[in-house]
Design an enzyme around this catalytic site. Structure first.
Site, PDB file in Angstrom:
ATOM      1  CG  ASP A  16     -20.844 -38.017 -11.360  1.00 43.18           C
ATOM      2  OD1 ASP A  16     -20.417 -38.025 -12.576  1.00 43.18           O
ATOM      3  OD2 ASP A  16     -21.703 -37.108 -10.904  1.00 43.18           O
ATOM      4  CG  ASP A  18     -17.775 -32.415 -13.046  1.00 41.75           C
ATOM      5  OD1 ASP A  18     -16.864 -31.624 -12.505  1.00 41.75           O
ATOM      6  OD2 ASP A  18     -17.615 -32.442 -14.502  1.00 41.75           O
ATOM      7  NE  ARG A 131     -14.406 -33.813 -23.527  1.00 37.96           N
ATOM      8  CZ  ARG A 131     -15.029 -33.798 -22.704  1.00 37.96           C
ATOM      9  NH1 ARG A 131     -15.908 -34.469 -22.088  1.00 37.96           N
ATOM     10  NH2 ARG A 131     -15.112 -32.412 -22.120  1.00 37.96           N
ATOM     11  NE  ARG A 142     -14.809 -28.122 -22.115  1.00 38.68           N
ATOM     12  CZ  ARG A 142     -15.937 -28.464 -21.292  1.00 38.68           C
ATOM     13  NH1 ARG A 142     -17.048 -28.575 -21.903  1.00 38.68           N
ATOM     14  NH2 ARG A 142     -15.794 -28.680 -19.983  1.00 38.68           N
ATOM     15  NE  ARG A 149     -16.894 -24.235 -16.521  1.00 41.25           N
ATOM     16  CZ  ARG A 149     -17.344 -25.566 -17.012  1.00 41.25           C
ATOM     17  NH1 ARG A 149     -18.525 -25.889 -16.658  1.00 41.25           N
ATOM     18  NH2 ARG A 149     -16.505 -26.392 -17.792  1.00 41.25           N
ATOM     19  CB  SER A 187     -20.652 -28.544 -22.942  1.00 38.96           C
ATOM     20  OG  SER A 187     -20.478 -29.324 -21.788  1.00 38.96           O
ATOM     21  CG  ASP A 189     -20.410 -34.982 -22.698  1.00 35.95           C
ATOM     22  OD1 ASP A 189     -19.687 -34.086 -23.111  1.00 35.95           O
ATOM     23  OD2 ASP A 189     -20.685 -35.444 -21.662  1.00 35.95           O
ATOM     24  CG  PHE A 229     -29.612 -43.966 -10.475  1.00 38.46           C
ATOM     25  CD1 PHE A 229     -29.071 -43.952  -9.069  1.00 38.46           C
ATOM     26  CD2 PHE A 229     -30.955 -43.752 -10.671  1.00 38.46           C
ATOM     27  CE1 PHE A 229     -29.870 -43.623  -8.176  1.00 38.46           C
ATOM     28  CE2 PHE A 229     -31.819 -43.520  -9.592  1.00 38.46           C
ATOM     29  CZ  PHE A 229     -31.278 -43.681  -8.189  1.00 38.46           C
TER      30      PHE A 229
HETATM   31  O1  M1P Z   1     -19.223 -34.519 -16.038  1.00 37.14           O
HETATM   32  C1  M1P Z   1     -20.060 -33.902 -16.499  1.00 37.14           C
HETATM   33  C2  M1P Z   1     -19.719 -33.058 -17.693  1.00 37.14           C
HETATM   34  O2  M1P Z   1     -18.729 -32.078 -17.135  1.00 37.14           O
HETATM   35  C3  M1P Z   1     -18.279 -31.155 -18.036  1.00 37.14           C
HETATM   36  O3  M1P Z   1     -19.478 -30.294 -18.452  1.00 37.14           O
HETATM   37  P1  M1P Z   1     -19.673 -28.785 -18.618  1.00 37.14           P
HETATM   38  O4  M1P Z   1     -18.253 -28.184 -18.966  1.00 37.14           O
HETATM   39  O5  M1P Z   1     -20.747 -28.458 -19.476  1.00 37.14           O
HETATM   40  O6  M1P Z   1     -19.952 -28.509 -17.144  1.00 37.14           O
HETATM   41  C4  M1P Z   1     -17.869 -31.856 -19.629  1.00 37.14           C
HETATM   42  O7  M1P Z   1     -16.594 -32.377 -19.289  1.00 37.14           O
HETATM   43  C5  M1P Z   1     -18.706 -32.796 -19.949  1.00 37.14           C
HETATM   44  O8  M1P Z   1     -18.119 -33.543 -20.851  1.00 37.14           O
HETATM   45  C6  M1P Z   1     -19.225 -33.792 -18.533  1.00 37.14           C
HETATM   46  O9  M1P Z   1     -20.265 -34.681 -19.201  1.00 37.14           O
END
Ligand code: M1P
Length: 248
Positions: A16, A18, A131, A142, A149, A187, A189, A229
């Site tokens: 993954d 983030d 997207r 965004r 954030r 956010s 999805d 997972f």
């Molecule tokens: O990868 C996890 C999420 O990262 C972003 O979320 P946020 O901007 O809320 O931190 C987005 O790109 C989201 O699509 C993605 O699932």
């Protein structure tokens, strides 16, 4: 049998992005890049993120934007709806084709009205991001800065803005066949049922890997790593941060 391209590295490790390879929406560290380079000598590696390809490129590239498709054997953005194998793009589907223009218009109209009526401390811009394989909806927008954030994330933990929003959407558009996933800080999805991260597995199934490992941080039920997972085709590893990934 493992495909010839990966015969000397018959195990696949998918990461993954983030919270696993990078802090949320931030850049990868040089140490992590070095670790991945070393790992790639032994196993086949890939990343799988929910964000779109451009954003993940910015996060994972140290130098030029397109280099990440060379640095990973498999590159999956938008849960694999945008996919690359050894630098070559694979075929993909699209959210708008799935949902159709009329349904999409109703959905986006509802979302924008809902956001307009939301009473939250601050709002910025880009509340719906369109997207290829999904739409991304953000109550704060965004364009929020990193600091904004963090503040929204903390606020949302207390007030459940996104959870309430998703609940209403699920009820209102119950017959649309959509999944709602709160994977990041600001956010959520929206994508067709089944287009979660397990979608990417269709791109690697035919390669005959001996093992497919998945490493992610949102592996709890409701998190956007949960499905892949717990999928029987993968061996799942749960981490808490990029530093934890590096240690594992
Ligand atoms: O990868 C996890 C999420 O990262 C972003 O979320 P946020 O901007 O809320 O931190 C987005 O790109 C989201 O699509 C993605 O699932």
């Amino acid at each position: 049998m493992v495909s010839q391209d990966f015969a000397n590295r018959p195990r696949l490790v998918l990461f993954d992005v983030d919270g696993t390879l990078t802090p949320a929406r931030q850049s990868v560290s040089p140490e992590m890049v070095q670790l991945l380079k070393e790992l790639r000598k032994k196993v086949t590696i890939g990343f799988i993120g929910g964000s779109d390809f451009k954003k993940i490129s910015e996060q994972l590239s140290i130098s030029e934007v397109m280099a990440i498709v060379e640095d990973f054997d498999f590159a999956f953005a938008e849960n694999g709806l945008t996919a690359y194998r050894l630098g070559k793009q694979l075929e993909s589907q699209s959210f708008i084709k799935f949902i159709g223009e009329e349904h999409y218009k109703k959905l986006v109209k509802f979302i924008l009205h809902y956001v307009a009526d939301l009473d939250i401390p601050i709002k910025r811009g880009t509340f719906v991001e369109f997207r290829n394989g999904m739409i991304n909806v953000s109550p704060i927008g965004r364009n929020a800065t990193i600091q904004e954030r963090h503040e929204f994330e903390a606020y949302d933990k207390i007030h459940g803005v996104r959870v309430a929003f998703v609940k209403v959407l699920k009820e209102t558009f119950a017959d649309y066949g959509l999944t709602y996933s709160i994977g990041g800080q600001i956010s959520f999805d929206i994508f067709p049922n089944g287009w979660d991260k397990t979608y990417a597995l269709r791109h690697v199934e035919g390669e005959g890997f001996e093992e497919i490992h998945f490493v992610g941080d949102k592996t709890f039920k409701g998190g956007n790593d949960y499905e892949i997972f717990t999928d029987s085709r993968t061996i799942g590893h749960s981490v808490t941060s990029p530093a934890d990934t590096a240690r594992s």
